[in-house]
Design a protein around this motif. Sequence first.
Motif, PDB file in Angstrom:
ATOM      1  N   GLY A   8       0.672  -1.293  -0.081  1.00  0.00           N
ATOM      2  CA  GLY A   8      -0.040  -0.017   0.076  1.00  0.00           C
ATOM      3  C   GLY A   8       0.949   1.199  -0.045  1.00  0.00           C
ATOM      4  O   GLY A   8       1.786   1.296   0.755  1.00  0.00           O
ATOM      5  N   TYR A   9       0.489   2.142  -0.842  1.00  0.00           N
ATOM      6  CA  TYR A   9       1.272   3.348  -0.994  1.00  0.00           C
ATOM      7  C   TYR A   9       0.350   4.788  -0.694  1.00  0.00           C
ATOM      8  O   TYR A   9       0.847   5.842  -0.488  1.00  0.00           O
ATOM      9  CB  TYR A   9       1.702   3.456  -2.395  1.00  0.00           C
ATOM     10  N   VAL A  24       4.309  -3.966   8.061  1.00  0.00           N
ATOM     11  CA  VAL A  24       5.429  -3.475   8.251  1.00  0.00           C
ATOM     12  C   VAL A  24       5.844  -2.786   7.035  1.00  0.00           C
ATOM     13  O   VAL A  24       5.311  -2.398   5.919  1.00  0.00           O
ATOM     14  CB  VAL A  24       6.381  -4.930   8.037  1.00  0.00           C
ATOM     15  N   GLY A  25       6.596  -1.612   7.257  1.00  0.00           N
ATOM     16  CA  GLY A  25       7.260  -0.545   6.454  1.00  0.00           C
ATOM     17  C   GLY A  25       8.155  -1.499   5.332  1.00  0.00           C
ATOM     18  O   GLY A  25       8.547  -2.391   5.303  1.00  0.00           O
ATOM     19  N   ALA A  26       7.789  -0.556   4.177  1.00  0.00           N
ATOM     20  CA  ALA A  26       8.347  -1.424   2.871  1.00  0.00           C
ATOM     21  C   ALA A  26       8.712  -0.471   1.840  1.00  0.00           C
ATOM     22  O   ALA A  26       8.020   0.752   1.772  1.00  0.00           O
ATOM     23  CB  ALA A  26       7.367  -2.382   2.237  1.00  0.00           C
ATOM     24  N   LEU A  27       9.505  -0.836   1.008  1.00  0.00           N
ATOM     25  CA  LEU A  27       9.755   0.136  -0.057  1.00  0.00           C
ATOM     26  C   LEU A  27       9.854  -0.501  -1.632  1.00  0.00           C
ATOM     27  O   LEU A  27      10.330  -1.612  -1.772  1.00  0.00           O
ATOM     28  CB  LEU A  27      11.571   0.342   0.219  1.00  0.00           C
ATOM     29  N   ALA A  28       9.222   0.108  -2.353  1.00  0.00           N
ATOM     30  CA  ALA A  28       8.961  -0.268  -3.532  1.00  0.00           C
ATOM     31  C   ALA A  28       9.958   0.505  -4.602  1.00  0.00           C
ATOM     32  O   ALA A  28       9.848   1.732  -4.666  1.00  0.00           O
ATOM     33  CB  ALA A  28       7.720  -0.271  -4.389  1.00  0.00           C
ATOM     34  N   GLY A  63       6.174   2.635   1.665  1.00  0.00           N
ATOM     35  CA  GLY A  63       4.634   2.314   2.018  1.00  0.00           C
ATOM     36  C   GLY A  63       4.743   1.319   3.007  1.00  0.00           C
ATOM     37  O   GLY A  63       5.692   1.324   3.785  1.00  0.00           O
ATOM     38  N   VAL A  64       3.583   0.362   2.775  1.00  0.00           N
ATOM     39  CA  VAL A  64       3.418  -0.556   3.856  1.00  0.00           C
ATOM     40  C   VAL A  64       3.198  -1.969   3.384  1.00  0.00           C
ATOM     41  O   VAL A  64       2.480  -1.810   2.129  1.00  0.00           O
ATOM     42  CB  VAL A  64       2.318   0.018   4.924  1.00  0.00           C
ATOM     43  N   ALA A  65       3.738  -2.822   3.859  1.00  0.00           N
ATOM     44  CA  ALA A  65       3.485  -4.245   3.138  1.00  0.00           C
ATOM     45  C   ALA A  65       2.851  -5.030   4.292  1.00  0.00           C
ATOM     46  O   ALA A  65       2.764  -4.938   5.397  1.00  0.00           O
ATOM     47  CB  ALA A  65       4.720  -5.062   2.759  1.00  0.00           C
ATOM     48  N   LEU A  98      11.020  -4.290  -0.747  1.00  0.00           N
ATOM     49  CA  LEU A  98      11.818  -4.812   0.415  1.00  0.00           C
ATOM     50  C   LEU A  98      11.386  -4.227   1.607  1.00  0.00           C
ATOM     51  O   LEU A  98      10.796  -2.916   1.855  1.00  0.00           O
ATOM     52  CB  LEU A  98      13.069  -3.732   0.122  1.00  0.00           C
ATOM     53  N   LEU A  99      11.386  -5.223   2.476  1.00  0.00           N
ATOM     54  CA  LEU A  99      10.613  -4.912   3.884  1.00  0.00           C
ATOM     55  C   LEU A  99      11.615  -4.112   4.734  1.00  0.00           C
ATOM     56  O   LEU A  99      12.816  -4.131   4.371  1.00  0.00           O
ATOM     57  CB  LEU A  99      10.225  -6.477   4.656  1.00  0.00           C
ATOM     58  N   GLU A 100      11.037  -3.554   6.015  1.00  0.00           N
ATOM     59  CA  GLU A 100      11.977  -2.525   6.453  1.00  0.00           C
ATOM     60  C   GLU A 100      13.161  -3.512   7.395  1.00  0.00           C
ATOM     61  O   GLU A 100      14.146  -3.032   7.671  1.00  0.00           O
ATOM     62  CB  GLU A 100      11.315  -1.864   7.722  1.00  0.00           C
ATOM     63  N   ASP A 101      13.035  -4.946   7.367  1.00  0.00           N
ATOM     64  CA  ASP A 101      14.173  -5.741   8.161  1.00  0.00           C
ATOM     65  C   ASP A 101      15.039  -6.230   6.940  1.00  0.00           C
ATOM     66  O   ASP A 101      16.089  -6.839   7.152  1.00  0.00           O
ATOM     67  CB  ASP A 101      13.446  -7.037   8.778  1.00  0.00           C
ATOM     68  N   GLY A 102      14.923  -5.698   5.708  1.00  0.00           N
ATOM     69  CA  GLY A 102      15.900  -6.075   4.703  1.00  0.00           C
ATOM     70  C   GLY A 102      15.615  -7.011   3.762  1.00  0.00           C
ATOM     71  O   GLY A 102      15.962  -7.458   2.736  1.00  0.00           O
ATOM     72  N   ARG A 103      14.473  -7.795   4.300  1.00  0.00           N
ATOM     73  CA  ARG A 103      13.983  -9.065   3.382  1.00  0.00           C
ATOM     74  C   ARG A 103      13.391  -8.676   2.065  1.00  0.00           C
ATOM     75  O   ARG A 103      12.372  -7.807   2.220  1.00  0.00           O
ATOM     76  CB  ARG A 103      13.236  -9.821   4.275  1.00  0.00           C
ATOM     77  N   PRO A 104      13.636  -9.079   0.946  1.00  0.00           N
ATOM     78  CA  PRO A 104      12.741  -8.823  -0.321  1.00  0.00           C
ATOM     79  C   PRO A 104      11.737  -9.764  -0.327  1.00  0.00           C
ATOM     80  O   PRO A 104      11.696 -10.959  -0.014  1.00  0.00           O
ATOM     81  CB  PRO A 104      13.765  -9.243  -1.372  1.00  0.00           C
ATOM     82  N   VAL A 105      10.383  -9.350  -0.677  1.00  0.00           N
ATOM     83  CA  VAL A 105       9.411 -10.159  -1.103  1.00  0.00           C
ATOM     84  C   VAL A 105       8.441  -9.753  -2.335  1.00  0.00           C
ATOM     85  O   VAL A 105       8.797  -8.808  -2.678  1.00  0.00           O
ATOM     86  CB  VAL A 105       8.200  -9.905   0.256  1.00  0.00           C
ATOM     87  N   ARG A 106       7.683 -10.551  -2.817  1.00  0.00           N
ATOM     88  CA  ARG A 106       6.701 -10.071  -3.858  1.00  0.00           C
ATOM     89  C   ARG A 106       5.436  -9.752  -3.137  1.00  0.00           C
ATOM     90  O   ARG A 106       5.011 -10.415  -2.469  1.00  0.00           O
ATOM     91  CB  ARG A 106       6.434 -11.269  -4.592  1.00  0.00           C
ATOM     92  N   ALA A 107       4.918  -8.588  -3.653  1.00  0.00           N
ATOM     93  CA  ALA A 107       3.637  -8.315  -3.098  1.00  0.00           C
ATOM     94  C   ALA A 107       2.559  -7.720  -4.144  1.00  0.00           C
ATOM     95  O   ALA A 107       3.134  -7.166  -5.372  1.00  0.00           O
ATOM     96  CB  ALA A 107       3.765  -6.936  -2.154  1.00  0.00           C
TER      97      ALA A 107
END
Length: 181
Positions: A8-9, A24-28, A63-65, A98-107
């Motif tokens: 979400g953005y 969790v905070g995330a970066l696209a 944004g947020v994941a 990229l989640l705020e803990d540094g883990r990459p995921v598909r969303a």
Amino acid sequence: MDEFWVFGYGSLMWNPGFDYEMRVGALARGYRRSLCVRSFVHRGTPERPGLVLGLDRGGSCRGVAFRVADGKREAVLDYLRARELVTHVYLERQLSVLLEDGRPVRAVGYVVDRSHSQYGGALTVEEAARIVQVSHGQSGPNDAYVANTVAHLKEMGIRDHWLEGVAARVADLQARTVAVA
């Protein structure tokens, strides 16, 4: 089964409307938050369209994941499609975030369709502010939408300098309009 995430953005960040297990905070990367969608109903009219957020190409977007339980995947997708795909100005995509803990995921995320008639393009702060200042739709004034979005982003610790610039310029334009009247 793989984890199911939603990115979400905009309003989805503080008003998701669906059940989730984790937020969790995330970066696209490769996309940016932008007032690039012409709104003919909620924040404007066909005669005077307003602007609402879209996830457009270029830059990056904080944004947020949301991680959704496997058993709720289909219900959440149904809900999101009903919410986001009303006029088909958004395209459902699998985004690398990229989640705020540094883990990459598909969303799952909803990206603006640049070929859609509602796509407003890349606007300057001044262009966007002039549109936002005078637009009003069924969900209220466009300036309230922008101010509310900026306030929510700040509460979440997310800075969006371009959007903050639009909100500040709208306030300047409104102050000048009041001073002239």
